[in-house]
Every structure is written in structure tokens, then in C-alpha cells.
Write an enzyme that holds these catalytic residues in place. Structure first.
Site, PDB file in Angstrom:
ATOM      1  N   ALA A 108       0.866  -1.307  -0.099  1.00  0.00           N
ATOM      2  CA  ALA A 108      -0.095  -0.096   0.000  1.00  0.00           C
ATOM      3  C   ALA A 108       1.018   1.330  -0.034  1.00  0.00           C
ATOM      4  O   ALA A 108       2.230   1.174   0.585  1.00  0.00           O
ATOM      5  CB  ALA A 108      -0.741  -0.129   1.236  1.00  0.00           C
ATOM      6  N   GLY A 153       0.558  -5.157   0.793  1.00  0.00           N
ATOM      7  CA  GLY A 153      -0.821  -5.093  -0.116  1.00  0.00           C
ATOM      8  C   GLY A 153      -0.393  -5.648  -1.555  1.00  0.00           C
ATOM      9  O   GLY A 153      -1.291  -6.319  -2.265  1.00  0.00           O
ATOM     10  N   GLU A 183      -0.717  -9.141  -1.233  1.00  0.00           N
ATOM     11  CA  GLU A 183      -2.034  -9.700  -0.902  1.00  0.00           C
ATOM     12  C   GLU A 183      -2.789  -9.483  -2.519  1.00  0.00           C
ATOM     13  O   GLU A 183      -4.011 -10.321  -2.751  1.00  0.00           O
ATOM     14  CB  GLU A 183      -2.795  -8.584  -0.072  1.00  0.00           C
ATOM     15  CG  GLU A 183      -2.491  -8.840   1.332  1.00  0.00           C
ATOM     16  CD  GLU A 183      -2.659  -7.895   2.517  1.00  0.00           C
ATOM     17  OE1 GLU A 183      -2.291  -6.744   2.240  1.00  0.00           O
ATOM     18  OE2 GLU A 183      -3.441  -8.339   3.494  1.00  0.00           O
ATOM     19  N   GLU A 197       4.044  -5.976   7.178  1.00  0.00           N
ATOM     20  CA  GLU A 197       3.122  -4.775   7.736  1.00  0.00           C
ATOM     21  C   GLU A 197       3.543  -4.740   9.032  1.00  0.00           C
ATOM     22  O   GLU A 197       3.477  -3.745   9.761  1.00  0.00           O
ATOM     23  CB  GLU A 197       1.701  -5.204   7.542  1.00  0.00           C
ATOM     24  CG  GLU A 197       1.032  -4.823   6.257  1.00  0.00           C
ATOM     25  CD  GLU A 197       1.178  -6.046   5.172  1.00  0.00           C
ATOM     26  OE1 GLU A 197       1.853  -6.808   5.410  1.00  0.00           O
ATOM     27  OE2 GLU A 197       0.466  -6.100   4.302  1.00  0.00           O
TER      28      GLU A 197
HETATM   29  C1  3H9 Z   1       0.543  -2.396   3.363  1.00  0.00           C
HETATM   30  O1  3H9 Z   1       0.790  -2.804   2.195  1.00  0.00           O
HETATM   31  C2  3H9 Z   1      -0.843  -2.416   4.130  1.00  0.00           C
HETATM   32  C3  3H9 Z   1      -1.544  -3.536   3.355  1.00  0.00           C
HETATM   33  O2  3H9 Z   1      -1.571  -4.733   4.062  1.00  0.00           O
HETATM   34  C4  3H9 Z   1      -3.228  -3.098   3.661  1.00  0.00           C
HETATM   35  C5  3H9 Z   1      -3.809  -2.099   2.692  1.00  0.00           C
HETATM   36  C6  3H9 Z   1      -5.185  -1.959   3.183  1.00  0.00           C
HETATM   37  N1  3H9 Z   1       4.579   3.537  -0.049  1.00  0.00           N
HETATM   38  O3  3H9 Z   1      13.188   1.408   0.429  1.00  0.00           O
HETATM   39  P1  3H9 Z   1      13.785   2.310  -0.387  1.00  0.00           P
HETATM   40  C7  3H9 Z   1       9.559   4.736  -1.161  1.00  0.00           C
HETATM   41  S1  3H9 Z   1       1.592  -1.652   4.276  1.00  0.00           S
HETATM   42  C8  3H9 Z   1       5.201   4.714  -0.206  1.00  0.00           C
HETATM   43  O4  3H9 Z   1      14.927   3.375  -0.684  1.00  0.00           O
HETATM   44  P2  3H9 Z   1      14.710  -0.116  -1.844  1.00  0.00           P
HETATM   45  C9  3H9 Z   1      10.740   5.109  -0.008  1.00  0.00           C
HETATM   46  O5  3H9 Z   1      10.028   6.066   0.854  1.00  0.00           O
HETATM   47  C10 3H9 Z   1       2.995  -1.771   3.052  1.00  0.00           C
HETATM   48  N2  3H9 Z   1       6.389   4.751  -0.433  1.00  0.00           N
HETATM   49  O6  3H9 Z   1      14.279   1.375  -1.834  1.00  0.00           O
HETATM   50  C11 3H9 Z   1      11.550   5.740  -0.985  1.00  0.00           C
HETATM   51  O7  3H9 Z   1      11.062   6.995  -1.123  1.00  0.00           O
HETATM   52  P3  3H9 Z   1      12.527   8.195  -1.469  1.00  0.00           P
HETATM   53  C12 3H9 Z   1       3.767  -2.930   3.244  1.00  0.00           C
HETATM   54  C13 3H9 Z   1       7.250   3.842  -0.406  1.00  0.00           C
HETATM   55  O8  3H9 Z   1      15.041  -0.382  -3.309  1.00  0.00           O
HETATM   56  C14 3H9 Z   1      11.440   4.959  -2.231  1.00  0.00           C
HETATM   57  O9  3H9 Z   1      10.386   4.425  -2.031  1.00  0.00           O
HETATM   58  N3  3H9 Z   1       5.048  -2.827   2.327  1.00  0.00           N
HETATM   59  C15 3H9 Z   1       6.695   2.649  -0.141  1.00  0.00           C
HETATM   60  O10 3H9 Z   1      15.881  -0.159  -0.905  1.00  0.00           O
HETATM   61  C16 3H9 Z   1      12.298   3.795  -2.625  1.00  0.00           C
HETATM   62  O11 3H9 Z   1      12.605   2.950  -1.290  1.00  0.00           O
HETATM   63  C17 3H9 Z   1       6.111  -2.482   2.824  1.00  0.00           C
HETATM   64  O12 3H9 Z   1       6.439  -2.229   3.935  1.00  0.00           O
HETATM   65  C18 3H9 Z   1       5.437   2.166   0.310  1.00  0.00           C
HETATM   66  N4  3H9 Z   1       4.920   1.115   0.510  1.00  0.00           N
HETATM   67  O13 3H9 Z   1      13.840  -0.972  -1.068  1.00  0.00           O
HETATM   68  C19 3H9 Z   1       7.260  -2.503   2.063  1.00  0.00           C
HETATM   69  N5  3H9 Z   1       7.658   1.554  -0.073  1.00  0.00           N
HETATM   70  O14 3H9 Z   1      13.123   7.803  -2.396  1.00  0.00           O
HETATM   71  C20 3H9 Z   1       8.050  -1.128   2.253  1.00  0.00           C
HETATM   72  C21 3H9 Z   1       9.077   2.383  -0.610  1.00  0.00           C
HETATM   73  O15 3H9 Z   1      11.640   9.427  -1.486  1.00  0.00           O
HETATM   74  N6  3H9 Z   1       9.038  -0.734   1.282  1.00  0.00           N
HETATM   75  N7  3H9 Z   1       8.410   3.901  -0.628  1.00  0.00           N
HETATM   76  O16 3H9 Z   1      13.297   8.063  -0.141  1.00  0.00           O
HETATM   77  C22 3H9 Z   1      10.274  -1.571   1.305  1.00  0.00           C
HETATM   78  O17 3H9 Z   1      10.459  -2.534   2.122  1.00  0.00           O
HETATM   79  C23 3H9 Z   1      11.474  -1.130   0.353  1.00  0.00           C
HETATM   80  O18 3H9 Z   1      11.104   0.235  -0.086  1.00  0.00           O
HETATM   81  C24 3H9 Z   1      11.479  -2.277  -0.926  1.00  0.00           C
HETATM   82  C25 3H9 Z   1      12.764  -1.234  -2.041  1.00  0.00           C
HETATM   83  C26 3H9 Z   1      12.159  -3.486  -0.529  1.00  0.00           C
HETATM   84  C27 3H9 Z   1      10.136  -2.191  -1.687  1.00  0.00           C
END
Ligand code: 3H9
Length: 703
Positions: A62, A101, A104, A124
Site C-alpha cells: 500500500a 498489499g 495480497e 506490515e
Molecule cells: C500495506 O501494504 C498494508 C496492506 O496490508 C493493507 C492495505 C489496506 N509506500 O526503500 P527504498 C518509497 S503496508 C510509499 O529506498 P529499496 C521510499 O520511501 C506496506 N512509499 O528502496 C523511498 O522514497 P524516497 C507494506 C514507499 O530498493 C523509495 O520508495 N509494504 C513505499 O532499498 C525507495 O524505497 C512495505 O512495508 C510504500 N509502500 O527497497 C514495503 N515503499 O526515494 C516497504 C517504498 O523518496 N518498502 N517507498 O526516499 C520496502 O521495504 C522497500 O522500499 C523495498 C525497496 C524493499 C520495496
């Protein structure tokens, strides 16, 4: 379809492509784009539909920035229902990471294929949340209750091989031609008239669960979660998956997700998620700052710190040379590294052949000439400025032009060290935390003359070796250690004022600290702080100050290593136990100092220990030592085990209210004196303007 979602037909297969960089998060535009594409696909000649993503990853979850804001239609549930109810098979084609998400969404699809390097996960819990789009109901239906519980309460990504084994994905495809291979897979499914597999239709069998399984899980997780509630709610959702029909289970999941998304715990953890990424960005440094290439590193000093740092580089495939003063010290240093790797292998966390590969990358020398070709040197000898200067003069003499010369000092003046060379622009601080191969924080210390490309390179190297970086300017102790002194001081003062060690540590541990400050002192060795204090010339002349720590050292109670300190320790188990001898000693000392011991609340313990951190943090901000309040939070979460669910000391101040913190500090100043409790001017200003540190960060960055 929309700017971020496109739809096309390829050989009678409908292909939905999401293109929402950087991580294809499920923003409103993505949700509505997917929904429209699925709806469109129902009335065209497609026989099956693929859902795939452009860029470096499948949907990573999400859009976290949308949490806490009014919801926008369509919700994810609606999108998932459209996918699940599609009259044609929908197939997710996963590359990169399908997380939260994003994963999911794939679970609502009828089939999932993924390339070999992909990972899937429900992280999450790391944001204080639970999977809120059906994950808690669908994963146990495929992979079983126990696997689902482990996956969701830990939140770690799962490699594709494992995901295939447990049924979370159906097929691994070759990543070289992912799109074509996904289309082929879809065609095969169509040709074999594969059924519309809906996970919701799978019956869960809870009969093999031991009685009381969920209560037991809750109890165990409560210990690990240290006051966090998300783990508990995940258990409740999985319990609902076992006991209720899926639609009721989904309702329960939504209800508990809503509770968590509004919780201070999740707000704190989301704050840290973004702060951590922000901390790596250096204000005023152009994005296009060129980077120096770092392919070989030298570490000066093979002690615990040097060895740990060497491991960080070897772990990611970067060759390291360890330099020591003589063969004996070198052998000892390399031996410690080997021992540490061996322990990891014994614990089953590293394969033996991996250990061998890493060890091959670490070589040793006693000759400075042998490190002439390295791209980066990190000095990690003991804290003696003259020695460090001497080493840097030597490095200046042998290292190739352009090599980055870093010091791992915790306290010394990086500028003075830089001046010992003819290239101060190449000198920088890289302050690792012990044990360096475990602790995530890297404080990057910017000297007066450190070049921009050196800073940019060090930040990038930090990310490569899997550290969380935060930038500090030069001052005594930099951000983290400078803030710490009031914390330790008050923990000791509280003893004289009326607490027992167990009460002080207990209050802080209940708050979520991994270990209270007195137990931590025992672990690190009380003699260490004692010696450090003796070297300080500017301490107030106050018999109360560090009284207990000093007395214990003088009694030979150095902490765990001597079997006693603030506590006594079981020689076998190292279990800490209250020591009546120490408790009587505290009472005696208080009497001598004419202190009327009184009952002290946990609230006061927290304020006395944490508010000095916040106050010093405010000074650090105003002096420009830290770039942002949120960077200070990152330093404390990753370097000092401040509980992530509280978001770091500055975020904690915001949750308590900066004004309240300021007023309390004024009250302590009036009670205990100005030399310990002098409110930072920035704290006063924010309190008067009724602003938070988060607002201060925003205003300064112009967001
Ligand atoms: C969820 O899904 C809830 C659902 O179950 C239910 C919904 C109803 N959103 O980490 P990076 C940005 S909760 C917005 O440096 P990497 C991040 O801030 C979510 N922004 O890259 C950064 O911005 P900036 C569950 C996001 O290659 C840029 O993307 N998912 C999100 O080292 C690059 O990120 C997670 O918790 C996001 N979801 O790693 C996954 N994700 O460049 C969270 C990233 O401006 N994300 N950004 O600083 C991660 O674990 C890592 O970003 C990922 C890539 C492994 C994907």
C-alpha cells in the site's frame, strides 16, 4: 487505463502493467487503474489476464503516505474482489518484491508465477500494522496456520523457492524474458483449462493445532514484541481465519487493521520508515554528485570493532585488508573474525561454504605499503587522538590519491585528525556501533573540509553494507553519544532519590528499551564509564554525580564481567538478580548526602532519563550538528535500541507534547539545578510557539 496502469492484449492474453515508480505502491491511481483494467478485460477477447509491473519491483505494498489520511475510492478490497471474481484466470507475474498489499493483490489472483530472484512477504508488522487486504485470511488457507503466523509476525521476505514449497506461488519462470514467459505460462493454463483457483474457497483445517495454540502464541509474542500490539492482533486475525467463514474473517481483519493504522505505535514506526530513508539524504548535496568507486577497503586495527567492520564488507563481497601492528595482534584479530563467523554457522544462520567465501575476502598485513591500492581506509584503533593523527599522517603518505580516509572514532575531533593529512577533503568519520557486524547504525561524520563526493560515496557504501546512515557534524560524541550523558547521569541520580536499580531499569524496559541503563552499564563494564569520566575535566563538582557507579567500581564491582555491578549475576546463566547489598549501599549513601529518599513514579523515571536526551537533541539541532530531528530518531532507534514503536526521542517528545517536555525540564531545573537541567533555546521556542519537532523539520526543509 490511467497514467500508471496500462492494459493491452498479447496473443489473447490481457496484460495489465503497473508503472508507478519507485516501488509501484498501491496509490489511489494504481488501485483505480487496476480495477478499470480488470473490468475492461471481462468483455474483450482475452482468455486470461496477467498482472505485472514495470521497473525494479512488483507492487511493494500500500502507499504508506496515504495512511492516516481520509480514504480514497476505490479501496483495495474492491480491487481484490474484482480480481478474485474475474470470469477469466488472473495471473500475477512477480519480480523484485511483492510485499504487503502488493502480495495480497497476488493472493486474490488465481495463479502466481515469479522469477527466481523474486521475494514475497507481508512486512506490515514492521510498520505496526497487520496485512489488511486479506493476507491474514488467505495465507493460512494456503500455507497453513503456523507458517502464516511466523511469516506475518516476523514480517521477513520469503525467497521464491520457499514460497513455491509452501504453495504461496505456483510456478517459477525464467527472469530473462519475464513478460514472454508469463504470457506462455498463462497460455498453458488456458490450454489445460486450468480452474479459477480461489484461495477463499480453501477449507482451513484447525484440528491439528494444539489446544490453547493461539493463547500460547500470544504469550510468546508478547515477550518478543515488547509492548507492541500488532503481533497480538495478527494472532487474532489468524484465529478468526480458523474459526470463522472467510467473509467474517475479512471483516475482523479490517476492524483490527483500522485500530492499528490509528495507533501511535504504527504512526511511530511509519515515521521511522520514512526518516530512515530521509537520513541518507544530505541537504545541499546535488543528486548527481559523482561517486568514488569502492572495490577494496582496509581496516586499521583488528580489535572487536575493526573485526566487526571487516565482516560488514566481506558480507557483501567487498575485499578487506586488516592492518595490525604485529603478527600476533593480526592473528588475534583475524581469529576473532573467524570465531564470530563460526558462531553464526553453528546457529544455522550462515552456510559453511558462505563463511569460507567471506573469510577468503579478508586478508591481513602489518605493512602500510600493502594498503596503498585500497579505495577506502577505516581506522578503528583505540580512542587516542595522538595515535589517530599519527596513523592518518602515515595513511596520507601511502594511500593512492582519491582514497577515502575514514576514522571510526566515537568522540575525537575529526577535523584535528583530518589536519594530520595534506588531504583533509578525503577525511570523514564513519562511526560504527558495537558489535559492528550486527548494529545497523552508521553515523557519518562530516568534517569541516570533507568533500561532497566523499560524503555521497560514504552514504552509498553504508547502504551497500546494509547500514542505516545518519549524518553528523563534528562535536564531542557526535549525535548519539553526546546525547547520552544526561540519560546515564539521571539513571544514577534516581537511585539516590529513592529508586532501586530494578525499578529504574524496569520502567525503561517496560517503555520498550531492550535493556535499562544500569543493566547496560553492567554489560558494558562500569569501569569503562569510570575511566571515561576521569578523563573529563568539566564535570560539575557534585558528590551526588555518578556516585553509585563510582562506588561500585571502587568496590571491584565492574558489572557482568566480575559477576556483580548494580546487580549480581548467576555465574552460569548470567541471569541478573537484585542485590540487597547494593540496595542498602544506596540508602546509606543517600543518608550521607542528606537526600530524603521518596517514592518515585515510573512517569518520573521516564522523564528524568529521556528528557535530557530530548533537550540535548534540541541543542544538536540548533547547532546544525544533526540535519533533522528525524535523523536523531534514526540514530537512537538503530544505534541505541530506542523502541521503534515510540519513534525515537524527538518523535516521542512530539507525542508527549514539546511544551509539556519543556515545562517539566523547567521544573527539574528549579528542583535539581541549572547545570543539569538548562532548557535548550530551541525547545523553549517550539514550546512557546506550540510546535513540534516534526513541524520544525518541515519548515526547515521547506516541505
Ligand atoms: C500495506 O501494504 C498494508 C496492506 O496490508 C493493507 C492495505 C489496506 N509506500 O526503500 P527504498 C518509497 S503496508 C510509499 O529506498 P529499496 C521510499 O520511501 C506496506 N512509499 O528502496 C523511498 O522514497 P524516497 C507494506 C514507499 O530498493 C523509495 O520508495 N509494504 C513505499 O532499498 C525507495 O524505497 C512495505 O512495508 C510504500 N509502500 O527497497 C514495503 N515503499 O526515494 C516497504 C517504498 O523518496 N518498502 N517507498 O526516499 C520496502 O521495504 C522497500 O522500499 C523495498 C525497496 C524493499 C520495496
Amino acid at each position: 487505463m490511467s497514467e500508471v496502469v496500462s492494459y493491452e492484449l498479447k496473443d489473447n492474453i490481457g496484460v495489465i502493467s503497473v508503472n508507478n515508480p519507485p516501488v509501484n505502491a498501491l496509490a489511489q491511481s494504481v488501485r483505480s487503474g487496476i480495477l478499470q483494467a480488470v473490468q475492461a478485460s471481462q468483455n474483450d477477447e482475452s482468455k486470461a489476464i496477467i498482472l505485472r509491473c514495470e521497473g525494479r519491483t512488483f507492487i511493494a505494498g500500500a502507499d504508506i503516505t496515504e495512511f492516516g489520511k481520509p480514504p480514497k475510492e476505490p479501496g483495495l478490497t474492491e480491487v481484490l474482489a474484482a480480481i478474485e471474481n474475474s470470469s477469466k484466470p488472473v495471473i500475477a507475474a512477480i519480480h523484485g518484491t511483492a510485499l504487503g498489499g502488493g502480495f495480497e493483490v497476488t493472493l486474490a489472483c488465481h495463479y502466481r508465477c515469479a522469477i527466481e530472484t523474486a521475494k514475497v512477504g507481508l512486512p506490515e508488522v514492521k510498520l505496526g500494522l497487520l496485512p489488511g487486504a486479506g493476507g491474514t485470511q488467505r495465507v493460512p488457507r494456503i500455507a497453513g496456520v503456523k507458517f502464516a503466523l511466523e511469516m506475518m509476525t516476523k514480517g521477513n521476505p520469503i525467497a521464491v523457492g520457499k514460497a513455491l514449497d509452501v504453495g504461496l506461488i505456483d510456478q517459477i519462470i525464467d527472469g530473462n524474458e519475464i513478460n514472454q514467459n508469463a504470457v506462455e505460462y498463462a497460455k498453458n493454463l488456458v490450454e489445460s483449462s486450468a480452474p479459477l483457483k480461489r484461495i477463499r474457497d480453501i477449507e482451513i483445517n484447525g484440528s491439528d493445532l494444539e489446544s490453547g495454540f493461539f493463547d500460547q502464541a500470544r504469550k510468546q509474542l508478547a515477550k518478543r514484541a515488547r509492548g507492541q500490539i500488532a503481533q497480538d492482533r495478527i494472532v487474532s486475525c489468524i484465529e478468526a481465519a480458523v474459526n470463522l467463514p472467510i467473509d467474517k474473517g475479512l471483516e475482523r481483519e479490517r476492524e483490527l487493521f483500522r485500530e492499528l493504522v490509528m495507533s501511535p505505535e504504527s504512526a511511530s514506526m511509519r515515521h521511522i520508515f520514512f526518516s530512515e530513508r530521509q537520513a541518507a539524504k544530505i541537504e545541499g548535496l546535488a543528486k548527481a554528485t559523482p561517486l568514488r568507486s569502492i572495490n577494496k577497503v582496509a581496516i586499521i586495527g583488528g580489535g572487536t570493532m575493526g573485526g566487526g567492520i571487516a565482516m560488514c564488507f566481506a558480507n557483501v563481497g567487498i575485499p578487506v585488508v586488516m592492518l595490525e601492528v604485529n603478527d600476533e595482534a593480526l592473528e588475534r584479530g583475524l581469529g576473532i573474525v573467524k570465531k564470530n563467523y563460526n558462531i553464526t554457522v553453528q546457529k544455522g544462520r550462515l552456510a559453511a561454504d558462505q563463511m569460507d567465501k567471506r573469510l577468503e575476502l579478508i586478508s591481513g598485513t602489518t605493512n602500510y605499503e600493502h594498503i596503498a591500492d585500497v579505495d577506502m581506509v577505516i581506522e578503528a584503533v583505540f580512542e587516542n587522538l595522538d595515535l589517530k593523527k599519527e596513523i592518518f599522517t602515515k595513511l596520507d603518505g601511502v594511500c593512492k590519491p582519491g582514497a577515502i580516509l575514514a576514522t571510526n572514532t566515537s568522540y575525537q575531533d575529526v577535523d584535528a585528525i583530518a589536519e594530520a593529512t595534506a588531504r583533509p577533503e578525503d577525511v570523514v568519520g564513519m562511526h560504527f556501533f558495537s558489535p559492528a557486524n550486527v548494529m545497523k547504525l552508521l553515523e557519518v561524520v562530516r568534517g569541516e573540509k570533507t568533500a561532497d563526493d566523499v560524503l555521497a560515496t560514504v552514504m552509498q557504501v553504508g547502504k551497500r553494507i546494509k547500514k542505516v546512515c545518519a549524518l553528523s557534524r563534528v562535536c564531542y560524541g557526535f549525535i548519539g553519544n553526546r546525547m547520552l550523558s544526561g540519560y546515564g547521569r539521571e539513571a544514577q541520580m534516581l537511585l539516590l532519590d529513592g529508586c532501586t536499580p530494578a525499578q529504574v531499569d524496569g520502567a525503561l524496559e517496560n517503555f520498550g528499551m531492550a535493556m535499562g541503563p544500569l543493566a547496560m552499564g553492567d554489560l558494558a563494564g562500569l569501569d569503562v564509564g569510570y575511566k571515561a569520566r576521569q578523563a573529563l575535566t568539566n564535570l560539575p563538582d557534585d558528590p551526588k554525580l555518578y556516585r553509585m557507579g563510582t562506588l561500585l567500581v571502587e568496590m571491584g564491582r565492574y558489572g557482568q564481567k566480575t559477576g556483580s555491578g548494580y546487580y549480581k549475576y548467576d555465574p552460569e546463566t548470567r541471569k541478573r538478580m537484585s542485590d540487597p547489598e547494593v540496595e542498602s549501599l544506596i540508602v546509606e549513601e543517600a543518608e550521607k548526602l542528606e537526600i530524603d529518599r521518596r517514592e518515585i513514579s515510573d512517569e518520573e523515571i521516564l522523564a528524568r532519563c529521556f528528557y535530557p536526551l530530548i533537550n540535548e537533541g534540541a541543542k544538536i539541532l540548533e547547532e546544525g550538528i544533526a540535519q533533522r530531528a528525524s535523523d536523531i530518531d534514526v540514530v537512537y532507534i538503530y544505534g541505541y535500541a530506542f523502541p521503534v514503536a515510540k519513534g525515537g526521542p524527538m518523535h516521542y517528545a512530539d507525542t508527549v507534547g514539546v511544551k509539556k517536555v519543556y515545562e517539566k525540564i523547567c521544573e527539574f531545573r528549579d528542583r535539581y539545578g541549572e547545570e543539569y537541567w538548562s532548557p535548550a533555546p530551541l525547545l523553549k521556542r517550539l514550546a512557546e510557539e506550540e510546535k513540534s519537532f516534526a513541524q520544525w523539520d518541515k519548515e526547515r526543509s521547506g516541505v
